[in-house]
Design an enzyme around this catalytic site. Structure first.
Site, PDB file in Angstrom:
ATOM      1  N   PRO A   2      54.884  30.339  70.467  1.00  7.01           N
ATOM      2  CA  PRO A   2      56.130  29.684  69.887  1.00  7.01           C
ATOM      3  C   PRO A   2      57.082  28.874  70.778  1.00  7.01           C
ATOM      4  O   PRO A   2      57.329  29.546  72.068  1.00  7.01           O
ATOM      5  CB  PRO A   2      56.877  30.799  69.289  1.00  7.01           C
ATOM      6  N   GLU A   3      57.700  27.714  70.691  1.00 10.05           N
ATOM      7  CA  GLU A   3      58.553  27.242  71.422  1.00 10.05           C
ATOM      8  C   GLU A   3      59.847  26.982  70.754  1.00 10.05           C
ATOM      9  O   GLU A   3      59.946  27.535  69.596  1.00 10.05           O
ATOM     10  CB  GLU A   3      58.192  25.883  71.996  1.00 10.05           C
ATOM     11  N   HIS A  93      49.061  45.195  63.493  1.00 14.82           N
ATOM     12  CA  HIS A  93      50.073  45.061  64.839  1.00 14.82           C
ATOM     13  C   HIS A  93      51.354  44.843  64.657  1.00 14.82           C
ATOM     14  O   HIS A  93      52.258  44.317  65.208  1.00 14.82           O
ATOM     15  CB  HIS A  93      49.396  43.844  65.482  1.00 14.82           C
ATOM     16  N   ARG A 116      48.738  40.371  70.400  1.00 18.64           N
ATOM     17  CA  ARG A 116      48.445  40.359  71.842  1.00 18.64           C
ATOM     18  C   ARG A 116      49.318  41.084  72.824  1.00 18.64           C
ATOM     19  O   ARG A 116      49.290  41.177  73.800  1.00 18.64           O
ATOM     20  CB  ARG A 116      48.362  38.672  72.348  1.00 18.64           C
TER      21      ARG A 116
END
Ligand SMILES: [Zn+2]
Length: 282
Positions: A2-3, A93, A116
């Site tokens: 994500p930016e 997660h 992750r």
């Protein structure tokens, strides 16, 4: 990853759904998501606190709490923030769960989900920011929430050596731009990725500043970009749609839709993949 546009979309969702609500309970599954200050500090710092404001700087989500402390969430590679009613099946997660006080008769939970586990949740006293969150102090200008124009960009690039793309990616120069938007911005600005900052004319700096603001704003308005291999969704689980407007990123080998006369090329430099139009970008 994500930016700025994706993080801003998440921020807007949290501002609408979470600000003004009290955190009534905190559950932490994976210790790694709270590694910076530890499980106890996050539970103690958040339980009973009300979120009073949702801010963003670059890719950092920052939340003011009525206790005077702040919470930071960074999504890194695969982090997601979701808000769902209590009782909804949590995805795999889900590492941090904040129970929120009920609103309109509905009790919700805010989840931090991160396959992750590079992302993190931090609770800190803002007077300790230099010790706990030093990277926040070193962040460069945010093109959306700070004053940003050609004068600011020129000052940020002043004295910087090397190619323009790594400078756009440097969070110390400009905060929030990653590989997708750097490529899209440089294409819209007509600049090749390896042009050096000191070779840009005043007109090119003006155009680049405008394209930074315009591309990021367009992407925010589209809810960000969700790529085939990415997990990015907004807080309601919806995909962004800006990927349909990408002109270079992920389009190598395809015809440039701007000039219609060249195919998008791809090079790998400094470990990063770069897509560009050999005809439009000089
Ligand atoms: Zn072109």
């Amino acid at each position: 990853m994500p930016e700025l546009p994706e993080v801003e979309t998440v921020r807007r969702g949290i501002a609408a759904r979470v600000v003004g609500r009290k955190i009534t309970a905190v559950e932490i599954g994976r210790e790694r998501s709270v590694r910076r200050v530890g499980r106890e500090a996050v539970i103690h710092g958040l339980t009973g606190a009300t979120v009073t404001q949702a801010r963003r700087r670059g890719k950092y989500l920052l939340f003011d709490l009525d206790t005077g402390e702040e919470m930071m969430i960074h999504l890194r590679m695969s982090g997601r923030v979701l808000v769902e009613p209590v009782g909804t099946l949590r995805p795999a997660h889900t590492h941090v769960v904040l129970s929120l006080s009920s609103r309109d008769g509905v009790s919700d939970e805010m989840w931090f989900v991160d396959p992750r586990t590079f992302g993190e949740v931090v609770v800190y006293d803002p007077t300790q920011i230099a010790e706990v969150m030093p990277e926040l102090i070193r962040l460069g200008v945010d093109p959306i929430c700070d004053q940003f124009d050609a004068v600011v960009l020129k000052a940020r690039l002043h004295g910087k050596r090397g190619a323009i793309k790594p400078l756009l990616l440097s969070q110390h120069v400009i905060a929030g731009i990653g590989n997708i938007y750097a490529d899209e911005i440089l294409h819209r600005a007509g600049l090749r990725w390896n042009r050096t900052a000191d070779s840009l004319t005043p007109a090119q700096i003006r155009r680049l500043a405008l394209c930074i603001t315009d591309v990021l704003t367009d992407a925010i308005n589209a809810g960000g970009s969700t790529l085939d291999d990415s997990q990015y969704v907004d807080i309601e689980g919806k995909f962004g749609s800006y990927q349909a407007e990408h002109r270079v990123y992920g389009r190598d080998g395809k015809r440039c839709v701007t000039c219609g006369k060249a195919d998008i090329a791809r090079v790998v430099a400094g470990g990063r993949s770069t897509a560009f139009c050999p005809r439009c970008q000089k």
